[in-house]
Design a protein around this motif. Structure first.
Motif, mmCIF file in Angstrom:
data_model
loop_
_atom_site.group_PDB
_atom_site.id
_atom_site.type_symbol
_atom_site.label_atom_id
_atom_site.label_comp_id
_atom_site.label_asym_id
_atom_site.label_seq_id
_atom_site.Cartn_x
_atom_site.Cartn_y
_atom_site.Cartn_z
ATOM 1 N N LEU A 95 -8.245 38.744 0.272
ATOM 2 C CA LEU A 95 -9.631 38.606 1.461
ATOM 3 C C LEU A 95 -9.491 39.554 2.659
ATOM 4 C CD1 LEU A 95 -10.710 35.088 0.387
ATOM 5 C CD2 LEU A 95 -11.825 37.084 0.132
ATOM 6 N N VAL A 96 -7.571 39.807 2.858
ATOM 7 C CA VAL A 96 -7.532 40.272 4.414
ATOM 8 C C VAL A 96 -6.995 41.644 3.977
ATOM 9 C CG1 VAL A 96 -6.621 39.320 6.394
ATOM 10 C CG2 VAL A 96 -7.916 37.330 5.260
ATOM 11 N N VAL A 97 -5.279 41.078 3.257
ATOM 12 C CA VAL A 97 -4.853 42.425 3.500
ATOM 13 C C VAL A 97 -5.126 43.607 2.725
ATOM 14 C CG1 VAL A 97 -2.309 42.992 3.151
ATOM 15 C CG2 VAL A 97 -2.693 40.598 4.102
ATOM 16 N N ARG A 98 -5.520 43.232 1.922
ATOM 17 C CA ARG A 98 -6.477 44.277 1.290
ATOM 18 C C ARG A 98 -7.180 44.879 2.081
ATOM 19 N NH1 ARG A 98 -7.136 44.293 -5.094
ATOM 20 N NH2 ARG A 98 -9.062 44.138 -5.229
ATOM 21 N N PRO A 99 -8.437 44.289 2.675
ATOM 22 C CA PRO A 99 -9.432 44.910 2.829
ATOM 23 C C PRO A 99 -9.003 45.424 4.026
ATOM 24 C CG PRO A 99 -10.239 42.620 2.159
ATOM 25 C CD PRO A 99 -8.555 42.995 1.863
ATOM 26 N N ILE A 100 -8.166 45.109 5.021
ATOM 27 C CA ILE A 100 -7.381 45.320 5.949
ATOM 28 C C ILE A 100 -7.096 47.201 6.074
ATOM 29 C CG2 ILE A 100 -5.605 45.752 8.197
ATOM 30 C CD1 ILE A 100 -6.042 42.479 8.017
ATOM 31 N N ARG A 101 -6.207 46.993 4.725
ATOM 32 C CA ARG A 101 -5.532 48.428 4.221
ATOM 33 C C ARG A 101 -7.091 49.320 3.947
ATOM 34 N NH1 ARG A 101 -1.460 47.231 -0.411
ATOM 35 N NH2 ARG A 101 -0.261 46.571 0.858
ATOM 36 N N LYS A 102 -8.086 48.722 3.226
ATOM 37 C CA LYS A 102 -8.639 50.379 2.770
ATOM 38 C C LYS A 102 -9.643 50.538 4.246
ATOM 39 C CE LYS A 102 -10.202 48.674 -1.679
ATOM 40 N NZ LYS A 102 -10.639 48.237 -2.344
ATOM 41 N N GLU A 120 -8.026 53.114 5.376
ATOM 42 C CA GLU A 120 -8.049 54.596 4.417
ATOM 43 C C GLU A 120 -9.438 54.522 5.560
ATOM 44 O OE1 GLU A 120 -7.693 52.860 1.322
ATOM 45 O OE2 GLU A 120 -5.464 52.772 0.674
ATOM 46 N N ASN A 121 -10.135 53.599 5.610
ATOM 47 C CA ASN A 121 -11.952 54.356 5.804
ATOM 48 C C ASN A 121 -11.643 55.441 7.090
ATOM 49 O OD1 ASN A 121 -13.008 53.605 3.254
ATOM 50 N ND2 ASN A 121 -13.675 51.763 4.266
ATOM 51 N N ASP A 122 -10.988 54.347 8.070
ATOM 52 C CA ASP A 122 -11.610 55.118 9.221
ATOM 53 C C ASP A 122 -10.578 55.996 9.699
ATOM 54 O OD1 ASP A 122 -12.598 53.005 10.392
ATOM 55 O OD2 ASP A 122 -11.022 51.618 11.412
ATOM 56 N N ILE A 123 -9.576 56.674 8.674
ATOM 57 C CA ILE A 123 -8.659 57.471 9.470
ATOM 58 C C ILE A 123 -9.587 58.536 8.449
ATOM 59 C CG2 ILE A 123 -6.657 58.773 7.959
ATOM 60 C CD1 ILE A 123 -5.317 56.395 8.079
ATOM 61 N N GLN A 124 -9.952 58.171 7.403
ATOM 62 C CA GLN A 124 -11.020 59.225 6.837
ATOM 63 C C GLN A 124 -12.042 60.055 7.438
ATOM 64 O OE1 GLN A 124 -12.127 57.921 2.585
ATOM 65 N NE2 GLN A 124 -10.242 58.864 1.967
ATOM 66 N N GLU A 125 -12.861 58.290 7.689
ATOM 67 C CA GLU A 125 -14.028 58.914 9.112
ATOM 68 C C GLU A 125 -14.130 59.611 10.385
ATOM 69 O OE1 GLU A 125 -16.539 54.849 8.796
ATOM 70 O OE2 GLU A 125 -16.582 55.957 6.231
ATOM 71 N N ARG A 149 -15.306 56.757 16.496
ATOM 72 C CA ARG A 149 -14.489 56.940 17.902
ATOM 73 C C ARG A 149 -15.083 54.903 17.549
ATOM 74 N NH1 ARG A 149 -11.904 60.172 17.880
ATOM 75 N NH2 ARG A 149 -12.528 62.412 18.282
ATOM 76 N N ARG A 150 -15.795 54.925 17.255
ATOM 77 C CA ARG A 150 -15.785 53.031 18.060
ATOM 78 C C ARG A 150 -15.053 52.109 17.611
ATOM 79 N NH1 ARG A 150 -17.230 50.889 12.684
ATOM 80 N NH2 ARG A 150 -17.931 52.240 11.085
ATOM 81 N N LYS A 151 -14.971 50.791 17.905
ATOM 82 C CA LYS A 151 -13.868 49.996 17.372
ATOM 83 C C LYS A 151 -13.940 49.606 16.129
ATOM 84 C CE LYS A 151 -12.371 44.666 17.336
ATOM 85 N NZ LYS A 151 -12.893 43.657 18.351
ATOM 86 N N PRO A 152 -12.366 50.276 15.314
ATOM 87 C CA PRO A 152 -12.320 50.477 13.813
ATOM 88 C C PRO A 152 -12.709 48.761 13.265
ATOM 89 C CG PRO A 152 -10.196 51.032 15.219
ATOM 90 C CD PRO A 152 -11.123 50.428 16.562
ATOM 91 N N ALA A 153 -13.081 49.090 12.289
ATOM 92 C CA ALA A 153 -13.231 47.754 11.620
ATOM 93 C C ALA A 153 -12.281 47.347 11.316
ATOM 94 C CB ALA A 153 -14.005 48.326 10.242
ATOM 95 N N TRP A 154 -11.124 48.033 11.311
ATOM 96 C CA TRP A 154 -9.681 46.466 10.705
ATOM 97 C C TRP A 154 -9.283 46.078 12.430
ATOM 98 C CZ3 TRP A 154 -5.667 47.789 14.241
ATOM 99 C CH2 TRP A 154 -5.345 49.013 14.478
#
Ligand code: GDP
Ligand code: MG
Length: 317
Positions: free
Chosen positions: A274-281, A284-289, A292-297
């Motif tokens: 619920l936490v670690v894996r979504p953070i990683r995801k 990864e998404n942030d890096i891809q996208e 500039r806004r507060k990153p979801a992680w």
């Protein structure tokens, strides 16, 4: 415990019953027993509260022809001739066709630090069989208090004035009904053949109960049931089996401290998914996208930290 009310309800019994009751109280006092605490259990509507009133000789417990509305147990205490009788009436243990575990939990907590000497397990004499609901109730009591509680049991069968069905003899009828219920209790409590018999007593709470020449309430088999019932109570309280102290250990279960620990691996696992894996995801998404806004992680990290705090306090207990 402070001053207990006088057991004045005895005075309203016929003289012969009063004499018998005083004799019984004298008998227990001789054995250095100066009080007893009786816990009354059973399904709703079987006559628990009526039986309490019948023993005390006063209307202390509310009797209802319909389902009782309260979940709260009732503690009644009366003293007479140096002897104190405590009775705990309880709400029925069945609701909507199932055992009400919440009611049992409330009863247990209500009994904290009390010592139970006798358990009255109440049912109707005219119940026509022992069904799965009965077994569930007996099982739930066993689970809550441990099988030893049945060593303190007195089975009470109410509505005992009703004539047996189909012209069967009264004694056969009583024997069949009591044996059926007692067999279920012995089975659920894991009694061995060598374990002692569980006694039973018949009760007729109706105001229309027949009486003998002395005005005492009698059953179709001639039993004068009030002194007989109290005599059985005395029999259980003076049997060699120890009373049951309801303490923290009994209430929370023997492994209460370890029970929480079982959850730790599960919590860690849930934390991962619920936490670690979504953070990683999210990272990864942030890096891809490259947003500039507060990153979801970051919000995930907040969640992760608070979850860790919860776990830490859980482990700390
Ligand atoms: P509880 O829910 O187990 O406490 O049962 P109550 O004592 O409230 O009784 C439920 C209903 O059964 C009430 O209407 C009582 O008057 C009735 N009742 C209880 N015991 C007896 C009994 O021995 N004989 C008869 N005829 N009715 C009884
Ligand atoms: Mg009741």
């Amino acid at each position: 415990m402070g001053s207990t009310k006088e057991w004045s309800g005895i005075n309203q019994f016929p003289v012969a019953t009063q004499t018998a009751l005083h004799g019984l109280l004298g008998k227990v006092r001789q054995q250095n027993v100066d009080s007893m605490t009786v816990l009354v259990l059973g399904k709703g509507g079987v006559g628990k509260s009526s039986t309490v009133n019948s023993i005390i000789g006063e209307r202390v417990a509310a009797v209802s022809a319909f389902q009782s509305e309260t979940l709260r147990p009732l503690f009644v205490s009366r003293s007479r001739a140096g002897f104190t009788l405590n009775i705990i009436d309880t709400p029925g243990l069945i609701e909507g066709g199932w055992v009400n575990d919440q009611a049992l939990e409330i009863i247990k907590r209500f009994l904290m630090d009390k010592t139970i000497d006798v358990v009255l397990y109440v049912d109707r004499l005219d119940g026509y069989r022992v069904d799965s609901l009965d077994k569930q109730v007996i099982r739930a009591i066993t689970r809550s208090f441990g099988p030893q509680i049945w060593k303190l049991c007195l089975l009470v069968l109410t509505h005992a004035q009703l004539p047996p069905p189909d012209g069967a003899s009264y004694d056969d009828y009583v024997q069949q009904r009591s044996e059926g219920l007692l067999a279920a209790i012995r089975h659920e409590a894991g009694f061995k053949k060598t374990d002692p018999d569980i006694p039973y007593a018949l009760v007729e709470n109706s105001g229309r109960c027949s009486t003998n020449a002395g005005g005492e309430k009698i059953l179709p088999n001639g039993t004068v049931w009030v002194p007989n019932l109290v005599g059985r109570l005395v029999q259980v309280v003076t049997n060699e089996h120890p009373s049951l102290l309801v303490d923290k250990k009994l209430i929370e279960g023997p492994n209460a401290n370890n029970r929480g620990k079982l959850w730790i691996p599960l919590v860690l696992l849930a934390q991962y998914f619920l936490v670690v894996r979504p953070i990683r995801k999210a990272i990864e998404n942030d890096i891809q996208e490259e947003t500039r806004r507060k990153p979801a992680w970051e919000t995930f990290v907040d969640d992760y930290n608070s979850l860790n705090e919860i776990n830490a306090s859980r482990r700390g207990r």
